[in-house]
Design a protein around this motif. Structure first.
Motif, PDB file in Angstrom:
ATOM      1  N   MET A  56       0.847  -1.187   0.000  1.00  0.00           N
ATOM      2  CA  MET A  56       0.000   0.000   0.000  1.00  0.00           C
ATOM      3  C   MET A  56       0.884   1.238   0.000  1.00  0.00           C
ATOM      4  O   MET A  56       1.817   1.339   0.774  1.00  0.00           O
ATOM      5  CB  MET A  56      -0.876   0.003   1.259  1.00  0.00           C
ATOM      6  N   SER A  57       0.599   2.180  -0.829  1.00  0.00           N
ATOM      7  CA  SER A  57       1.409   3.391  -0.945  1.00  0.00           C
ATOM      8  C   SER A  57       0.565   4.604  -0.616  1.00  0.00           C
ATOM      9  O   SER A  57      -0.556   4.740  -1.076  1.00  0.00           O
ATOM     10  CB  SER A  57       1.977   3.512  -2.358  1.00  0.00           C
ATOM     11  N   ARG A  58       1.142   5.503   0.234  1.00  0.00           N
ATOM     12  CA  ARG A  58       0.416   6.712   0.622  1.00  0.00           C
ATOM     13  C   ARG A  58       1.345   7.889   0.466  1.00  0.00           C
ATOM     14  O   ARG A  58       2.537   7.814   0.735  1.00  0.00           O
ATOM     15  CB  ARG A  58      -0.070   6.623   2.077  1.00  0.00           C
ATOM     16  N   THR A  59       0.810   9.018   0.045  1.00  0.00           N
ATOM     17  CA  THR A  59       1.628  10.215  -0.115  1.00  0.00           C
ATOM     18  C   THR A  59       0.957  11.394   0.526  1.00  0.00           C
ATOM     19  O   THR A  59      -0.246  11.437   0.704  1.00  0.00           O
ATOM     20  CB  THR A  59       1.862  10.535  -1.608  1.00  0.00           C
ATOM     21  N   THR A  60       1.775  12.371   0.932  1.00  0.00           N
ATOM     22  CA  THR A  60       1.271  13.670   1.376  1.00  0.00           C
ATOM     23  C   THR A  60       1.897  14.722   0.493  1.00  0.00           C
ATOM     24  O   THR A  60       3.035  14.578   0.040  1.00  0.00           O
ATOM     25  CB  THR A  60       1.639  13.944   2.850  1.00  0.00           C
ATOM     26  N   GLN A  61       1.175  15.815   0.243  1.00  0.00           N
ATOM     27  CA  GLN A  61       1.636  16.835  -0.700  1.00  0.00           C
ATOM     28  C   GLN A  61       2.270  17.998   0.043  1.00  0.00           C
ATOM     29  O   GLN A  61       1.649  18.643   0.864  1.00  0.00           O
ATOM     30  CB  GLN A  61       0.437  17.347  -1.517  1.00  0.00           C
ATOM     31  N   ASN A  62       3.534  18.254  -0.233  1.00  0.00           N
ATOM     32  CA  ASN A  62       4.196  19.458   0.230  1.00  0.00           C
ATOM     33  C   ASN A  62       5.423  19.685  -0.636  1.00  0.00           C
ATOM     34  O   ASN A  62       5.707  18.945  -1.556  1.00  0.00           O
ATOM     35  CB  ASN A  62       4.554  19.393   1.736  1.00  0.00           C
ATOM     36  N   ALA A  63       6.181  20.716  -0.313  1.00  0.00           N
ATOM     37  CA  ALA A  63       7.305  21.103  -1.166  1.00  0.00           C
ATOM     38  C   ALA A  63       8.587  20.356  -0.827  1.00  0.00           C
ATOM     39  O   ALA A  63       9.596  20.511  -1.497  1.00  0.00           O
ATOM     40  CB  ALA A  63       7.537  22.605  -1.053  1.00  0.00           C
ATOM     41  N   ALA A  64       8.570  19.559   0.255  1.00  0.00           N
ATOM     42  CA  ALA A  64       9.786  18.885   0.660  1.00  0.00           C
ATOM     43  C   ALA A  64      10.137  17.762  -0.303  1.00  0.00           C
ATOM     44  O   ALA A  64       9.261  17.204  -0.955  1.00  0.00           O
ATOM     45  CB  ALA A  64       9.608  18.316   2.070  1.00  0.00           C
ATOM     46  N   PRO A  65      11.396  17.386  -0.422  1.00  0.00           N
ATOM     47  CA  PRO A  65      11.776  16.290  -1.294  1.00  0.00           C
ATOM     48  C   PRO A  65      11.216  14.964  -0.783  1.00  0.00           C
ATOM     49  O   PRO A  65      11.028  14.776   0.408  1.00  0.00           O
ATOM     50  CB  PRO A  65      13.310  16.306  -1.225  1.00  0.00           C
ATOM     51  N   THR A  66      10.946  14.047  -1.716  1.00  0.00           N
ATOM     52  CA  THR A  66      10.344  12.773  -1.370  1.00  0.00           C
ATOM     53  C   THR A  66      11.375  11.841  -0.742  1.00  0.00           C
ATOM     54  O   THR A  66      12.490  11.711  -1.223  1.00  0.00           O
ATOM     55  CB  THR A  66       9.750  12.110  -2.623  1.00  0.00           C
ATOM     56  N   ARG A  67      10.987  11.183   0.360  1.00  0.00           N
ATOM     57  CA  ARG A  67      11.813  10.158   0.989  1.00  0.00           C
ATOM     58  C   ARG A  67      10.933   8.947   1.235  1.00  0.00           C
ATOM     59  O   ARG A  67       9.824   9.065   1.720  1.00  0.00           O
ATOM     60  CB  ARG A  67      12.385  10.679   2.321  1.00  0.00           C
ATOM     61  N   HIS A  68      11.425   7.778   0.873  1.00  0.00           N
ATOM     62  CA  HIS A  68      10.656   6.553   1.036  1.00  0.00           C
ATOM     63  C   HIS A  68      10.527   6.221   2.519  1.00  0.00           C
ATOM     64  O   HIS A  68      11.528   6.132   3.227  1.00  0.00           O
ATOM     65  CB  HIS A  68      11.354   5.412   0.300  1.00  0.00           C
ATOM     66  N   ILE A  69       9.303   6.054   3.004  1.00  0.00           N
ATOM     67  CA  ILE A  69       9.050   5.790   4.412  1.00  0.00           C
ATOM     68  C   ILE A  69       8.220   4.524   4.542  1.00  0.00           C
ATOM     69  O   ILE A  69       7.195   4.366   3.872  1.00  0.00           O
ATOM     70  CB  ILE A  69       8.320   6.974   5.080  1.00  0.00           C
ATOM     71  N   GLU A  70       8.672   3.615   5.390  1.00  0.00           N
ATOM     72  CA  GLU A  70       7.963   2.377   5.677  1.00  0.00           C
ATOM     73  C   GLU A  70       7.881   2.172   7.177  1.00  0.00           C
ATOM     74  O   GLU A  70       8.716   2.671   7.932  1.00  0.00           O
ATOM     75  CB  GLU A  70       8.683   1.180   5.054  1.00  0.00           C
ATOM     76  N   LEU A  71       6.876   1.426   7.595  1.00  0.00           N
ATOM     77  CA  LEU A  71       6.761   1.021   8.986  1.00  0.00           C
ATOM     78  C   LEU A  71       7.314  -0.381   9.145  1.00  0.00           C
ATOM     79  O   LEU A  71       7.132  -1.239   8.281  1.00  0.00           O
ATOM     80  CB  LEU A  71       5.296   1.042   9.435  1.00  0.00           C
ATOM     81  N   GLY A  72       7.963  -0.624  10.276  1.00  0.00           N
ATOM     82  CA  GLY A  72       8.473  -1.957  10.552  1.00  0.00           C
ATOM     83  C   GLY A  72       9.875  -1.905  11.122  1.00  0.00           C
ATOM     84  O   GLY A  72      10.662  -1.013  10.806  1.00  0.00           O
ATOM     85  N   LEU A  73      10.201  -2.881  11.972  1.00  0.00           N
ATOM     86  CA  LEU A  73      11.512  -2.932  12.593  1.00  0.00           C
ATOM     87  C   LEU A  73      12.604  -3.215  11.559  1.00  0.00           C
ATOM     88  O   LEU A  73      13.641  -2.544  11.531  1.00  0.00           O
ATOM     89  CB  LEU A  73      11.519  -4.010  13.687  1.00  0.00           C
ATOM     90  N   ARG A  74      12.377  -4.210  10.702  1.00  0.00           N
ATOM     91  CA  ARG A  74      13.381  -4.550   9.694  1.00  0.00           C
ATOM     92  C   ARG A  74      13.607  -3.392   8.738  1.00  0.00           C
ATOM     93  O   ARG A  74      14.750  -3.088   8.375  1.00  0.00           O
ATOM     94  CB  ARG A  74      12.938  -5.801   8.946  1.00  0.00           C
ATOM     95  N   GLN A  75      12.530  -2.738   8.332  1.00  0.00           N
ATOM     96  CA  GLN A  75      12.636  -1.655   7.350  1.00  0.00           C
ATOM     97  C   GLN A  75      13.386  -0.439   7.905  1.00  0.00           C
ATOM     98  O   GLN A  75      13.930   0.354   7.141  1.00  0.00           O
ATOM     99  CB  GLN A  75      11.246  -1.232   6.886  1.00  0.00           C
ATOM    100  N   ASN A  76      13.388  -0.270   9.217  1.00  0.00           N
ATOM    101  CA  ASN A  76      14.008   0.907   9.852  1.00  0.00           C
ATOM    102  C   ASN A  76      15.111   0.511  10.820  1.00  0.00           C
ATOM    103  O   ASN A  76      15.377   1.210  11.800  1.00  0.00           O
ATOM    104  CB  ASN A  76      12.931   1.715  10.585  1.00  0.00           C
ATOM    105  N   LEU A  77      15.769  -0.620  10.522  1.00  0.00           N
ATOM    106  CA  LEU A  77      16.684  -1.206  11.496  1.00  0.00           C
ATOM    107  C   LEU A  77      17.837  -0.276  11.862  1.00  0.00           C
ATOM    108  O   LEU A  77      18.209  -0.155  13.028  1.00  0.00           O
ATOM    109  CB  LEU A  77      17.224  -2.535  10.959  1.00  0.00           C
TER     110      LEU A  77
END
Length: 437
Positions: free
Chosen positions: A1-22
């Motif tokens: 599932m992919s979700r986005t928010t609109q603003n002027a900041a550069p895009t950074r891939h964000i995921e939830l999870g311990l492995r994904q953010n180890l």
């Protein structure tokens, strides 16, 4: 599932999870270990400073440093949650470390007990900002499925460092004296913590927003009244009094730290009166948080499997039993066994309470709820210092320990009667994807 928010900041891939953010998770565990080390530098030495250097004789007077620490930390916890939502997690963390820098210097140079008290006001503010923020950031990163494990790792790092530093400062004090050697560790911890938080830690507020966007209510309807748009006052009332699980957790947290305040302030005095050396007192002062710290590596994850409620209630009762043993026995070996039991009971309770708050609070106001829970929990330091000091002055140290043991057992009964099982997850996949961050 992919979700986005609109603003002027550069895009950074964000995921939830311990492995994904180890990588960030491990970094935050390291930072929280340094936070714990700042607290651990005091566990063995400061009560003995009051007695041996500054000549404090009344227990209530000697516990003033814990009283002001608890009040400062409790109040700051509340603001840490609110500020983390308003300004972001990282700025609050960095400010907390800036406040910590003068603490070991004040303890080294203190010409009077008032300086020690002032140092503990700063320590309480710093701990409220840094520890609260690392908790919030880890909850942000891992999502709902591994919340207990995340809190176990966080608290294990913090209290493992408390134990290691209490042990190290005991040996340093025994070898080189009560000052300055034990507090040189605090200088190193503050420098490392500030550097890592400033240069390497990344903001996690967008992770909470991602989870909020995909939040699914419980199927049993228990949280239907907990909307995403609660005001600060409504969050305070729900966390403190109204919501059964949140309020039960808040009172249990308060009582848990009430008995920790007793352990911090009076146990070294009790052990010293029995003729134990500073090194042996350091071992006992370290043993309890060591078991507490290591145990949380298992109990946090265990709560993800078996649930929160009965682990919390049983842990409170085990703490009460351990305190009763400490009040009864009079030898190093027996006190060591009781310290192990006290640490095990606390390990069952500490990360599980935080996980239960994360279970119930909506992601949109979870940081505020964590801050309010920690306000009550760390208010227990102040309550414990005041209660233990008054009872000890009137009836003796052992009577103070028995009093706190009774309150701890009663708190477990409140959890058993009022809290429902909070670890109840709908069969949905954790939201993950890319957002602008």
């Amino acid at each position: 599932m992919s979700r986005t928010t609109q603003n002027a900041a550069p895009t950074r891939h964000i995921e939830l999870g311990l492995r994904q953010n180890l990588a960030q998770f491990v970094l935050l565990v390291t930072v929280n270990a340094l936070v714990g080390g700042m607290l651990g530098q005091e566990r063995t030495v400061v009560p003995l400073l009051g007695e041996r250097v500054f000549g404090l004789r009344g227990y209530t007077a000697g516990l003033t440093f814990i009283l002001v620490f608890g009040l400062a930390k409790a109040a700051t916890n509340y603001f840490a949650g609110t500020w983390s939502d308003r300004f972001g997690r990282k700025p609050v963390l960095v400010v907390g470390w800036l406040v910590a820098v003068p603490v070991p210097l004040l303890l080294i140079w203190a010409p009077s007990w008032a300086w020690v008290v002032a140092a503990n006001v700063l320590l309480g503010i710093s701990q409220g900002l840094t520890w609260s923020t690392t908790v919030i950031m880890k909850i942000d990163l891992v999502g709902p499925a591994r919340r207990g494990l995340a809190m176990g790792l966080n608290e294990a790092a913090g209290y493992g460092a408390v134990a290691a530093t209490a042990l190290a400062t005991g040996y340093l004090a025994d070898t080189y004296g009560l000052r300055p050697a034990p507090f040189l560790l605090g200088i190193a911890f503050a420098a490392l913590g500030l550097g890592l938080s400033t240069l390497a830690v990344r903001e996690t507020r967008e992770h909470a927003r991602l989870e909020a966007a995909g939040h699914v209510a419980r199927a049993d309807g228990k949280h239907d009244h907990l909307h995403s748009d609660l005001s600060n006052g409504e969050v305070f009332l729900q966390t403190s009094f109204k919501e059964p699980a949140l309020s039960a957790a808040s009172q249990a947290g308060l009582v848990n730290n009430l008995n920790d305040g007793l352990a911090w302030g009076l146990f070294p005095i009790l052990f010293s009166a029995a003729g134990l050396s500073v090194a042996k007192i350091g071992v006992l002062a370290a043993l309890y948080p060591a078991v507490w710290g290591v145990g949380q590596l298992f109990t946090g994850a265990l709560s993800d499997r078996v649930g929160r409620k009965w682990l919390i209630a049983s842990g409170m009762w085990l703490q009460a039993l351990a305190l009763g043993v400490i009040a009864t026995v009079d030898s190093f070996a027996a006190w060591a066994v009781a310290a192990v039991l006290l640490g095990a009971g606390t390990a069952m309770v500490y990360p599980t309470l935080l996980a239960s708050i994360g279970d119930v609070a909506h992601p949109a106001w979870r940081a505020r709820s964590v801050g309010i829970y920690r306000l009550w929990r760390d208010g227990g330091f102040a309550a414990g210092a005041l209660l233990a000091g008054i009872v000890a002055d009137a009836l003796g140290v052992r009577a103070a320990v028995w009093t706190v043991a009774a309150l701890t057992a009663a708190s477990g009964l409140v959890v058993a009667a009022r809290m429902y099982e909070t670890h109840h997850r709908p069969g949905s996949v954790e939201p993950k994807g890319a957002v602008d961050g």
